[in-house]
Design a protein around this motif. Structure first.
Motif, PDB file in Angstrom:
ATOM      1  N   TYR A  93      10.087  27.314 -40.898  1.00 46.84           N
ATOM      2  CA  TYR A  93       9.306  26.312 -40.903  1.00 46.84           C
ATOM      3  C   TYR A  93       8.617  25.829 -39.840  1.00 46.84           C
ATOM      4  N   LEU A  97      -1.305  24.497 -47.514  1.00 46.20           N
ATOM      5  CA  LEU A  97      -0.566  24.179 -48.836  1.00 46.20           C
ATOM      6  C   LEU A  97      -1.283  23.894 -50.125  1.00 46.20           C
ATOM      7  N   GLU A 139      -0.953  21.636 -44.192  1.00 44.18           N
ATOM      8  CA  GLU A 139      -1.040  20.844 -45.124  1.00 44.18           C
ATOM      9  C   GLU A 139      -2.537  21.572 -46.013  1.00 44.18           C
ATOM     10  N   ARG A 142       6.744  20.663 -47.646  1.00 42.83           N
ATOM     11  CA  ARG A 142       6.155  19.152 -47.017  1.00 42.83           C
ATOM     12  C   ARG A 142       7.222  18.847 -45.770  1.00 42.83           C
ATOM     13  N   GLU A 143       8.539  18.892 -46.345  1.00 43.77           N
ATOM     14  CA  GLU A 143       9.732  18.532 -45.252  1.00 43.77           C
ATOM     15  C   GLU A 143       9.321  19.427 -43.872  1.00 43.77           C
ATOM     16  N   THR A 166       6.678  20.413 -42.656  1.00 44.67           N
ATOM     17  CA  THR A 166       5.597  19.911 -41.998  1.00 44.67           C
ATOM     18  C   THR A 166       5.854  18.392 -41.509  1.00 44.67           C
ATOM     19  N   ARG A 167       6.785  17.972 -42.181  1.00 43.91           N
ATOM     20  CA  ARG A 167       7.017  16.478 -41.515  1.00 43.91           C
ATOM     21  C   ARG A 167       7.658  16.702 -40.402  1.00 43.91           C
ATOM     22  N   THR A 225      11.851  21.784 -48.264  1.00 45.05           N
ATOM     23  CA  THR A 225      10.346  21.873 -48.996  1.00 45.05           C
ATOM     24  C   THR A 225       9.410  22.238 -47.739  1.00 45.05           C
ATOM     25  N   ASP A 271      10.763  26.676 -52.457  1.00 39.23           N
ATOM     26  CA  ASP A 271       9.641  25.710 -52.337  1.00 39.23           C
ATOM     27  C   ASP A 271       8.418  26.430 -51.882  1.00 39.23           C
TER      28      ASP A 271
END
Length: 270
Positions: free
Chosen positions: A253, A142, A139, A112-113, A115-116, A110, A177
């Motif tokens: 990513y 997003l 973020e 968010r993953e 970004t993590r 995803t 995603d």
């Protein structure tokens, strides 16, 4: 104090001190390390690691993702090797671990993953402040594109990743995603296979409103548009919404997530 993150399987991955000799087996992750200012610590990359061009030009190449030269990696004496569940083979990861190398296996599915992961690599390289700033920009983008898509009907999208045969993606993928975040709905999101093989009749039946043709992993070009135009009464064809685009927008990513989200949202929310 140990530096700890989670790997792709939810297991803790620990290093006693920040990584100083890094080998990246994933092009987008190589770019993350350079963005975090630790490109000088990268001692090996794959032949497909192209970003940043001036940064990777002089780095030792250790083969490709699927066929890395394990002995060359070992000889470079890395204290951190970063791999990916899908891009790298389990037997190569196990061979590296068997000689005592630290291998972090990743698999963001995803936005968010993704970004993590920036933050996680910041932890392992002791660049947490910069990693936080880069992740926060992603973020912000997003939230911006999700907000723009809010309340609008989703745009039905067909996005192949291969040709002859056509292959695409289901909901359990990073590309899906990205489409979702930008107001798109992958027309094959409900397929039971992550990377299903489909034919153009199935594509036509799903009635996509936009067709995206990335230049990686398959290098879609202008010459490939004709067979999709032949679908005729499909909304994407009628509206002229067939787009060739940089595949990195969809699948890389890392620091480029922010710009990629905005680029994709412009295509889908026009």
């Amino acid at each position: 104090m140990a530096l700890t993150v989670q790997d792709a399987f939810g297991q803790p991955f620990e290093m006693a001190e920040p990584a100083r000799r890094i080998i990246s087996l994933i092009p987008s992750i190589t770019e993350i390390f350079f963005t975090l200012g630790v490109g000088d610590r990268v001692v090996g990359v794959t032949k497909f690691c192209t970003e940043p061009p001036e940064g990777v030009a002089g780095k030792p190449k250790v083969g490709g993702q699927k066929n890395p030269r394990v002995e060359a990696i070992i000889d470079l004496k890395p204290d951190l090797v970063v791999a990916n569940v899908e891009e790298n083979r389990k037997e190569h990861v196990e061979a590296l671990r068997a000689v005592g190398l630290q291998v972090l296996v990743t698999c963001p599915r995803t936005v968010r993953e993704g970004t993590r992961l920036i933050r996680d690599l910041g932890v392992l390289t002791a660049t947490t402040d910069l990693a936080e700033a880069v992740a926060a920009r992603c973020e912000t983008a997003l939230a911006e594109v999700e907000g723009a898509a809010l309340g609008r009907p989703p745009v039905r999208v067909f996005c192949p990743i291969w040709r002859t045969p056509y292959m695409t993606i289901n909901r359990d993928t990073f590309v899906n995603d990205m489409l979702r975040a930008c107001g798109g709905e992958n027309v094959f999101l409900d397929h039971p296979k992550r990377y299903p093989t489909v034919n153009l009749g199935e594509v036509a039946a799903r009635r996509p409103e936009v067709i995206l043709l990335p230049d990686e992993p398959f290098p879609f070009e202008e010459k490939h548009l004709a067979e999709l135009h032949a679908l005729g009464d499909v909304p994407a064809v009628r509206a002229g919404r067939l787009h060739l685009l940089d595949g990195k927008v969809l699948s890389w990513y890392g620091p480029r997530i922010a710009a990629s989200l905005r680029t994709l949202a412009k295509l889908l929310l026009q």
